[in-house]
Structure formats: structure tokens, C-alpha cells
Write an enzyme that holds these catalytic residues in place. Structure first.
Site, PDB file in Angstrom:
ATOM      1  N   LYS A 123     -10.944  -4.600  -4.316  1.00  0.00           N
ATOM      2  CA  LYS A 123     -12.063  -3.705  -4.624  1.00  0.00           C
ATOM      3  C   LYS A 123     -11.612  -2.278  -4.902  1.00  0.00           C
ATOM      4  O   LYS A 123     -12.361  -1.479  -5.449  1.00  0.00           O
ATOM      5  CB  LYS A 123     -13.135  -3.760  -3.524  1.00  0.00           C
ATOM      6  CG  LYS A 123     -12.698  -3.284  -2.143  1.00  0.00           C
ATOM      7  CD  LYS A 123     -13.897  -3.287  -1.194  1.00  0.00           C
ATOM      8  CE  LYS A 123     -13.688  -4.169   0.028  1.00  0.00           C
ATOM      9  NZ  LYS A 123     -12.635  -3.724   0.934  1.00  0.00           N
ATOM     10  N   LYS A 158       0.835  -1.213   0.000  1.00  0.00           N
ATOM     11  CA  LYS A 158       0.000   0.000   0.000  1.00  0.00           C
ATOM     12  C   LYS A 158       0.867   1.261   0.000  1.00  0.00           C
ATOM     13  O   LYS A 158       0.463   2.286  -0.544  1.00  0.00           O
ATOM     14  CB  LYS A 158      -0.963  -0.011   1.195  1.00  0.00           C
ATOM     15  CG  LYS A 158      -2.006  -1.126   1.104  1.00  0.00           C
ATOM     16  CD  LYS A 158      -3.441  -0.672   1.139  1.00  0.00           C
ATOM     17  CE  LYS A 158      -4.324  -1.763   0.573  1.00  0.00           C
ATOM     18  NZ  LYS A 158      -5.715  -1.715   0.876  1.00  0.00           N
ATOM     19  N   LYS A 184      -3.642  -9.828  -6.577  1.00  0.00           N
ATOM     20  CA  LYS A 184      -4.895 -10.130  -5.879  1.00  0.00           C
ATOM     21  C   LYS A 184      -6.053  -9.304  -6.455  1.00  0.00           C
ATOM     22  O   LYS A 184      -5.864  -8.131  -6.782  1.00  0.00           O
ATOM     23  CB  LYS A 184      -4.700  -9.781  -4.390  1.00  0.00           C
ATOM     24  CG  LYS A 184      -5.825 -10.226  -3.485  1.00  0.00           C
ATOM     25  CD  LYS A 184      -5.641  -9.687  -2.061  1.00  0.00           C
ATOM     26  CE  LYS A 184      -6.131  -8.261  -1.952  1.00  0.00           C
ATOM     27  NZ  LYS A 184      -6.714  -7.908  -0.652  1.00  0.00           N
TER      28      LYS A 184
HETATM   29  P1  ATP Z   1      -8.855  -2.935  -0.581  1.00  0.00           P
HETATM   30  O1  ATP Z   1      -8.810  -3.104  -2.074  1.00  0.00           O
HETATM   31  O2  ATP Z   1      -9.518  -1.679  -0.147  1.00  0.00           O
HETATM   32  O3  ATP Z   1      -7.521  -3.144   0.075  1.00  0.00           O
HETATM   33  P2  ATP Z   1      -9.803  -5.618  -0.350  1.00  0.00           P
HETATM   34  O4  ATP Z   1     -10.640  -5.905  -1.548  1.00  0.00           O
HETATM   35  O5  ATP Z   1      -8.434  -6.181  -0.328  1.00  0.00           O
HETATM   36  O6  ATP Z   1      -9.798  -4.071  -0.052  1.00  0.00           O
HETATM   37  P3  ATP Z   1     -10.526  -6.026   2.450  1.00  0.00           P
HETATM   38  O7  ATP Z   1     -11.645  -5.192   2.969  1.00  0.00           O
HETATM   39  O8  ATP Z   1      -9.142  -5.584   2.772  1.00  0.00           O
HETATM   40  O9  ATP Z   1     -10.653  -6.166   0.858  1.00  0.00           O
HETATM   41  O10 ATP Z   1     -10.730  -7.540   2.877  1.00  0.00           O
HETATM   42  C1  ATP Z   1     -11.912  -8.110   3.375  1.00  0.00           C
HETATM   43  C2  ATP Z   1     -11.780  -9.609   3.397  1.00  0.00           C
HETATM   44  O11 ATP Z   1     -11.738 -10.142   2.075  1.00  0.00           O
HETATM   45  C3  ATP Z   1     -10.479 -10.111   4.052  1.00  0.00           C
HETATM   46  O12 ATP Z   1     -10.778 -11.259   4.823  1.00  0.00           O
HETATM   47  C4  ATP Z   1      -9.588 -10.484   2.905  1.00  0.00           C
HETATM   48  O13 ATP Z   1      -8.658 -11.490   3.235  1.00  0.00           O
HETATM   49  C5  ATP Z   1     -10.607 -10.983   1.897  1.00  0.00           C
HETATM   50  N1  ATP Z   1     -10.133 -10.804   0.536  1.00  0.00           N
HETATM   51  C6  ATP Z   1      -9.858  -9.625  -0.076  1.00  0.00           C
HETATM   52  N2  ATP Z   1      -9.487  -9.822  -1.341  1.00  0.00           N
HETATM   53  C7  ATP Z   1      -9.515 -11.167  -1.550  1.00  0.00           C
HETATM   54  C8  ATP Z   1      -9.218 -12.008  -2.675  1.00  0.00           C
HETATM   55  N3  ATP Z   1      -8.828 -11.480  -3.821  1.00  0.00           N
HETATM   56  N4  ATP Z   1      -9.352 -13.337  -2.536  1.00  0.00           N
HETATM   57  C9  ATP Z   1      -9.755 -13.884  -1.368  1.00  0.00           C
HETATM   58  N5  ATP Z   1     -10.061 -13.149  -0.271  1.00  0.00           N
HETATM   59  C10 ATP Z   1      -9.934 -11.812  -0.346  1.00  0.00           C
END
Ligand code: ATP
Ligand code: LTN
Length: 334
Positions: free
Chosen positions: A202, A117, A199
Site C-alpha cells: 500500500k 525497508k 509484493k
Molecule cells: P506497507 O506498504 O506500509 O509496508 P503493507 O501493504 O505491506 O504495508 P501491512 O500493514 O504491513 O501492509 O500488512 C498487513 C497485512 O497484510 C499483513 O498480514 C501482511 O502479511 C498482509 N499483506 C500485505 N501485503 C500483502 C500482499 N501483497 N499479499 C498478501 N498479503 C499481504
């Protein structure tokens, strides 16, 4: 389970940084829904974490309530679980401060999410981004959590939470429960559709990289059609075929079919047929969530009520842990 045996406690959180993706759903939220009957579950929309990256205030406020509506639409049941917004329970920020005094600079410097990040937001490498995992440890430890259902990207943060808990317990006695991760086998890390080495996230700038839970069927199918794969033609799970491996993981998680069943199903067929099948299967799975969200999101009074009740319960459950911690570290009470 005997009456005296207490149900184990589950805690997990999700940031209101955008519409939840298929990665969030398959990596975390789907498990949250399934665990509700057998555990005491506490789920939080972690807005304190969200501001480690600059957010527009009006947009964030809207996303917080939309996130609550979307979790309800995914089947999080406020009759069974506590659902609340993190900033509405001040104990999180309070415990986080104490725990930050029991966390080493070196430990936080090793966190890969911080490194990623910081690289992505080089103009805003703030102290909150650095101490983000301490706040996450506070979230978990406040509720005597036994298990934390997350995607694999959060494993390192969870390991740190365990270390902080053990360190604190070694000094002050048995204050914290040391939590275990709960990570799905097939869908622990859903990858980006436009770069399958990254990964699915969102907050990706490229909307074609992710499927959101609110995308309609045409959008979902279009995004899967464009998904980056390879120059090979057989649908099989193999090292080096990141794009196909990712689509197979998604299809397997959503349809319940094993990898060998999927390979058989698409024997002699091309990537085009496979992508269409994945798209249709995902779209059919997500359609009821989208419909439920549309119904719920217009009912502000209901959502507000859920948030108020959830915050009250979260405060009640976490109060004793915080009091105990304050006492142990030597704060005077008047
Ligand atoms: P951001 O993009 O804002 O960092 P994010 O999409 O990574 O957000 P988080 O809110 O950080 O999502 O994560 C919420 C949950 O979803 C966590 O348990 C995280 O491990 C899971 N998660 C996020 N992205 C993935 C993915 N690509 N595959 C599986 N699990 C995920
Ligand atoms: N850091 C997590 C979100 C999160 C979380 C938590 C997950 C905040 N607090 C407590 C599990 C338990 C993330 O997904 N980035």
C-alpha cells in the site's frame, strides 16, 4: 466445542500507512472476517509500527480512523471481535521494551523486511525500524495468542516472535503462549501489478502497482488492463509467468475457481479477455466494501466509540500478561 474448552485466540494487525490493498485483503483481512465466529479475535490498527517510516501527523491521524472504518466495512464486527488502535493500549510499548532485552541484535539483522525497508528509506534507518519485529512480538504475546492470520511476508517475524516466547519461557516458566501462523494457500503473497516479482504494497509510490479497496470499477479495470504480463498468449499457471500467475491467484481467491477451471475458462482466449474478467470480478467483490466505507467514514462519533471500547477491552485483556512479565523479570511493585 465444550463449554469449558476456551475458544482459541487470534491476534493480527495492519499498519495505517495507506488505503488497504487487494493484497492486504486477500492475504489477511478476508481471513480475519472468516475466523471471527470460531475464535476470540483481536485486531489492531498498528500506528506505533507505522511511524518507523516518516508520516505526516495530520495524514496519519486521518488514516488511523479511516483504517478502523475500512476494517468495519470489510466485515470486522466489534460485537464479535476486539478492534482497537495499538497506541491506545500502552502495554504494547511496555512489553516491547522488556522483550527487546531478550532479542539478539543478530536475529533482528536477519529480518528481510528490515533490509528491504532500509534500502527503500536509506535516509531514515531508525532504531524503531530495526526493533519493529520486537513490537510485533509484544502485540501477539500480550494476548496469549494461539494463531496469527497474516500474509507470507510476515512469516519470518512470526518465527522470531515464537523464538522470543520460547526463550522467555525457558528462563521464567510458562509465561507466553507460543503462536502459530495462519497463512492462506492461494493468496499468501499478491504481487505488484507493475512488477510481478515484487509484493503488492500500500505504500508503493506507483498507484498502478496496487488495487485499493476504495478504487472504483473503472479504476480497477484500467489497472488490471495495464498489469504487466509476458509475451506468451495462453492463460496458464507456469513458472516464469509471474504476472499471469499473480492474476490467476487473484482471480482464484476472489471467484473460488481452481487454477484448472480458470485455464479451461480462458482456453483459446487472449490476455485481454482474462484481464477484463479479473478486473470485473474484483470490482464486483470490492463494491460493497467501498459503499459501506463511504457510509461509515462520515460517522466519527460511532468510530470513536468503537476505538474507545476496543482500547478498554484490549487493556483489560493484556494487563495480566504484562504484570506477570514484570514480576518474572524482577520488577518491584509498590
Ligand atoms: P506497507 O506498504 O506500509 O509496508 P503493507 O501493504 O505491506 O504495508 P501491512 O500493514 O504491513 O501492509 O500488512 C498487513 C497485512 O497484510 C499483513 O498480514 C501482511 O502479511 C498482509 N499483506 C500485505 N501485503 C500483502 C500482499 N501483497 N499479499 C498478501 N498479503 C499481504
Ligand atoms: N508487521 C505486520 C503488522 C503487524 C502485525 C502485528 C501482524 C504488527 N503487529 C501482530 C500480525 C500480528 C505487517 O504486516 N507488516
Amino acid at each position: 466445542m465444550s463449554q469449558n474448552e476456551r475458544k482459541k485466540i487470534i491476534f493480527s494487525g495492519i499498519q495505517p500507512t495507506g488505503v488497504f490493498t487487494l493484497g492486504n485483503y486477500l492475504g489477511a483481512i478476508k481471513n480475519w472476517r472468516e475466523l471471527q465466529d470460531d475464535y476470540n479475535c483481536i485486531f489492531s490498527v498498528v500506528d506505533l509500527h507505522a511511524i518507523t517510516v516518516r508520516q505526516d501527523s495530520a495524514e496519519l491521524r486521518k488514516r488511523i480512523l479511516d483504517s478502523v472504518a475500512l476494517l468495519l466495512a470489510c466485515g470486522i464486527d466489534p460485537e464479535k471481535s476486539i478492534l482497537f488502535v495499538q497506541s491506545q493500549n500502552p502495554a504494547h510499548a511496555e512489553l516491547s521494551w522488556v522483550l527487546s532485552c531478550y532479542t539478539q541484535f543478530g536475529e533482528l539483522s536477519r529480518m528481510t523486511q528490515f533490509k528491504d525497508k532500509s534500502a527503500k528509506h536509506a535516509d531514515n534507518i531508525n532504531a524503531g525500524l530495526f526493533t519493529y519485529p520486537v513490537l510485533m512480538a509484544a502485540d501477539i504475546l500480550l494476548y496469549k495468542t494461539d494463531m496469527v492470520p497474516v500474509g507470507i511476508d510476515q512469516k519470518q517475524h512470526l518465527e522470531l516472535a515464537r523464538n522470543i516466547a520460547e526463550r522467555f519461557n525457558n528462563i521464567y516458566g510458562n509465561v507466553f503462549t507460543v503462536p502459530e501462523p495462519y497463512i492462506p494457500k492461494v493468496s499468501a503473497k499478491i504481487m505488484s501489478l507493475s512488477d510481478p516479482t515484487k509484493k503488492m504494497s500500500k505504500s508503493d509510490d506507483n498507484q498502478n502497482a496496487y488495487i485499493t479497496l476504495l478504487d472504483d470499477k473503472d479504476t480497477i479495470i484500467r489497472k488490471f488492463k495495464r498489469a504487466v504480463t509476458d509475451s506468451d498468449t495462453t492463460v496458464c499457471y507456469k513458472e516464469g509467468k509471474d504476472g499471469i500467475n499473480n492474476l490467476m491467484s487473484i482471480y482464484s481467491a476472489v471467484s473460488g475457481k481452481s487454477f484448472s477451471e480458470i485455464e479451461k475458462e480462458f482456453e483459446g482466449k487472449g490476455y485481454g479477455d482474462f484481464k477484463l474478467a479479473v478486473g470485473e470480478c474484483v470490482a464486483d467483490n470490492l463494491a460493497p466494501i467501498r459503499e459501506e466505507f463511504i457510509k461509515l467514514s462520515s460517522d466519527k462519533a460511532y468510530l470513536t466509540e468503537i476505538c474507545k471500547n476496543g482500547a478498554e477491552m484490549a487493556q483489560r485483556f493484556s494487563k495480566r500478561t504484562l504484570e506477570k512479565v514484570y514480576h518474572k523479570v524482577g520488577f518491584a511493585k509498590f
